[in-house]
Design a protein around this motif. Sequence first.
Motif, PDB file in Angstrom:
ATOM      1  N   TRP A   1       0.883  -1.334  -0.302  1.00  0.00           N
ATOM      2  CA  TRP A   1       0.277  -0.497   0.229  1.00  0.00           C
ATOM      3  C   TRP A   1       0.793   1.271  -0.620  1.00  0.00           C
ATOM      4  O   TRP A   1       1.951   1.498   0.570  1.00  0.00           O
ATOM      5  CB  TRP A   1      -0.999   0.163   1.640  1.00  0.00           C
ATOM      6  N   ILE A   2      -0.066   2.378  -0.794  1.00  0.00           N
ATOM      7  CA  ILE A   2       1.018   3.580  -0.811  1.00  0.00           C
ATOM      8  C   ILE A   2       0.396   3.907   0.635  1.00  0.00           C
ATOM      9  O   ILE A   2      -0.667   4.162   0.668  1.00  0.00           O
ATOM     10  CB  ILE A   2       0.778   4.097  -2.383  1.00  0.00           C
ATOM     11  N   LYS A   3       0.917   5.047   0.770  1.00  0.00           N
ATOM     12  CA  LYS A   3       1.080   5.792   2.402  1.00  0.00           C
ATOM     13  C   LYS A   3       0.368   7.363   2.502  1.00  0.00           C
ATOM     14  O   LYS A   3       0.732   7.463   0.930  1.00  0.00           O
ATOM     15  CB  LYS A   3       1.986   5.500   3.930  1.00  0.00           C
ATOM     16  N   ALA A   4      -0.829   7.886   2.477  1.00  0.00           N
ATOM     17  CA  ALA A   4      -1.062   9.161   2.320  1.00  0.00           C
ATOM     18  C   ALA A   4      -0.889   9.924   3.410  1.00  0.00           C
ATOM     19  O   ALA A   4      -0.112   8.906   4.874  1.00  0.00           O
ATOM     20  CB  ALA A   4      -2.597   9.467   2.560  1.00  0.00           C
ATOM     21  N   VAL A   5      -0.021  11.231   3.118  1.00  0.00           N
ATOM     22  CA  VAL A   5       0.702  11.787   3.975  1.00  0.00           C
ATOM     23  C   VAL A   5      -0.314  12.857   4.788  1.00  0.00           C
ATOM     24  O   VAL A   5      -0.173  13.553   5.313  1.00  0.00           O
ATOM     25  CB  VAL A   5       1.806  12.516   3.686  1.00  0.00           C
ATOM     26  N   ALA A   6      -1.343  13.164   3.948  1.00  0.00           N
ATOM     27  CA  ALA A   6      -2.238  13.832   4.351  1.00  0.00           C
ATOM     28  C   ALA A   6      -3.626  13.628   3.655  1.00  0.00           C
ATOM     29  O   ALA A   6      -3.623  13.596   2.208  1.00  0.00           O
ATOM     30  CB  ALA A   6      -1.675  15.420   3.680  1.00  0.00           C
ATOM     31  N   THR A   7      -4.318  14.201   3.593  1.00  0.00           N
ATOM     32  CA  THR A   7      -5.492  14.159   3.477  1.00  0.00           C
ATOM     33  C   THR A   7      -6.630  15.221   3.858  1.00  0.00           C
ATOM     34  O   THR A   7      -6.480  15.871   5.133  1.00  0.00           O
ATOM     35  CB  THR A   7      -6.554  12.936   3.576  1.00  0.00           C
ATOM     36  N   PHE A   8      -7.444  16.199   3.335  1.00  0.00           N
ATOM     37  CA  PHE A   8      -8.302  16.954   3.334  1.00  0.00           C
ATOM     38  C   PHE A   8      -9.534  17.298   2.539  1.00  0.00           C
ATOM     39  O   PHE A   8      -9.630  16.681   1.545  1.00  0.00           O
ATOM     40  CB  PHE A   8      -8.029  18.253   3.100  1.00  0.00           C
ATOM     41  N   PRO A   9     -10.404  17.819   2.887  1.00  0.00           N
ATOM     42  CA  PRO A   9     -12.168  17.223   2.503  1.00  0.00           C
ATOM     43  C   PRO A   9     -11.682  19.002   1.136  1.00  0.00           C
ATOM     44  O   PRO A   9     -11.247  19.727   1.533  1.00  0.00           O
ATOM     45  CB  PRO A   9     -13.148  18.253   3.537  1.00  0.00           C
ATOM     46  N   TRP A  10     -12.357  18.749   0.194  1.00  0.00           N
ATOM     47  CA  TRP A  10     -12.483  19.797  -1.196  1.00  0.00           C
ATOM     48  C   TRP A  10     -14.087  19.026  -1.462  1.00  0.00           C
ATOM     49  O   TRP A  10     -14.390  18.292  -1.835  1.00  0.00           O
ATOM     50  CB  TRP A  10     -11.804  19.083  -2.331  1.00  0.00           C
ATOM     51  N   PRO A  11     -14.560  21.037  -2.254  1.00  0.00           N
ATOM     52  CA  PRO A  11     -16.095  20.512  -2.506  1.00  0.00           C
ATOM     53  C   PRO A  11     -16.149  19.757  -3.695  1.00  0.00           C
ATOM     54  O   PRO A  11     -15.144  19.552  -4.818  1.00  0.00           O
ATOM     55  CB  PRO A  11     -16.439  22.218  -2.742  1.00  0.00           C
ATOM     56  N   VAL A  12     -17.093  19.184  -3.933  1.00  0.00           N
ATOM     57  CA  VAL A  12     -17.573  18.038  -5.059  1.00  0.00           C
ATOM     58  C   VAL A  12     -17.560  18.915  -6.334  1.00  0.00           C
ATOM     59  O   VAL A  12     -17.781  20.689  -6.113  1.00  0.00           O
ATOM     60  CB  VAL A  12     -18.917  17.519  -5.479  1.00  0.00           C
TER      61      VAL A  12
END
Length: 354
Positions: free
Chosen positions: A273-284
């Motif tokens: 698995w590739i690791k995620a270093v950040a996630t954040f919401p963004w409008p559709v």
Amino acid sequence: MATITVDVTVPDALRPVVDVAALPAALGDAGPAWLVLSEDGRLARWTPTTGEVQDVARYREERLASECGGGVRLRLHVSRCGRWAAVVQDRGRYGTVVDLTTGSPALKLDGGDYCCETVPFALAFAEHGGRPVVVHRTDWNRLDVTDLASGEMLTARNSPDRDEEDAEYDLDYFHGALSLSPDGTRVYDGGWVWQPWGMPAVWSLTAWLHDNPYESEDGPSYAVYPEVSEWNWPVVWIDDGRIAVYDRDDAGSGTIHVLDPTSIELRSPGVRWIKAVATFPWPVGDFGFFTDGEHLLIADEAGLQGVDITSGQQVFAIDGFRPARQDRHTGTLIQVGSANARLWTPPEWTARAG
């Protein structure tokens, strides 16, 4: 941050424009040059700062895009050296690589028509040993690499349909849009698996061409990120260690995932698995993803937003500017309309391989 755009007129001879892709500037050129695909099949070199237009080739595809249909759109790709271009059928089956020095077709592409209407045509130009090559889909679940100068396929291997010994390499994976890391050493594949679920994958182009012709199937460098449900949404390499991928869920929420392709976690035997270093919401919405090498640049109906890749906060904006393509040589972004084009170049940029 300088956010001044430049407006130019699209020459009558190029209209209507189907797609554009950046060309390397020739010695003495007055600014960035673009290869333009016109609706009549013309391929022409256009220098916006001078208005100069030079015809280089013609494109004509007589083969049907797909038996299934699916909104085929022609897409233009150009090699980093500027000698080779490809016109492919996104959501279709076929494509052609053209030698721009002669204007002649150099390679006919056939990606197969099984579910081809679900993905862009998988293709990316790269370099191997200083020679230009093209990575391209040769079936729904298979990619190959062809040396453009010699026509030699560099990833020859047995087909699992014909050789039971290779059945373990028969992927249940529909290859999608391809893009190379800025240093040209890794391939990103925005494909999907049954039952329909997005499954971005990354692997080493170097290992694929030097060591293991099966690297794109399950080689030691091959890793996936199963935490997105959709595919065909925007993606961009920010730098060699960060990829921004957009996803939205059934509830209508959007999320940007920032992946580190150099950081791999072994979750179970043979599954990396590739690791995620950040996630954040963004409008559709309907977006395009680009970068200035530091920020994520998001083009939407309102314009272009520069976004901090860690926090997701907007740091600058260019209202009304919605580019469609980016020049890997200069970083210049271009928005092409029916009669005019608008361009903007980031203040700082490092040339990219892919």
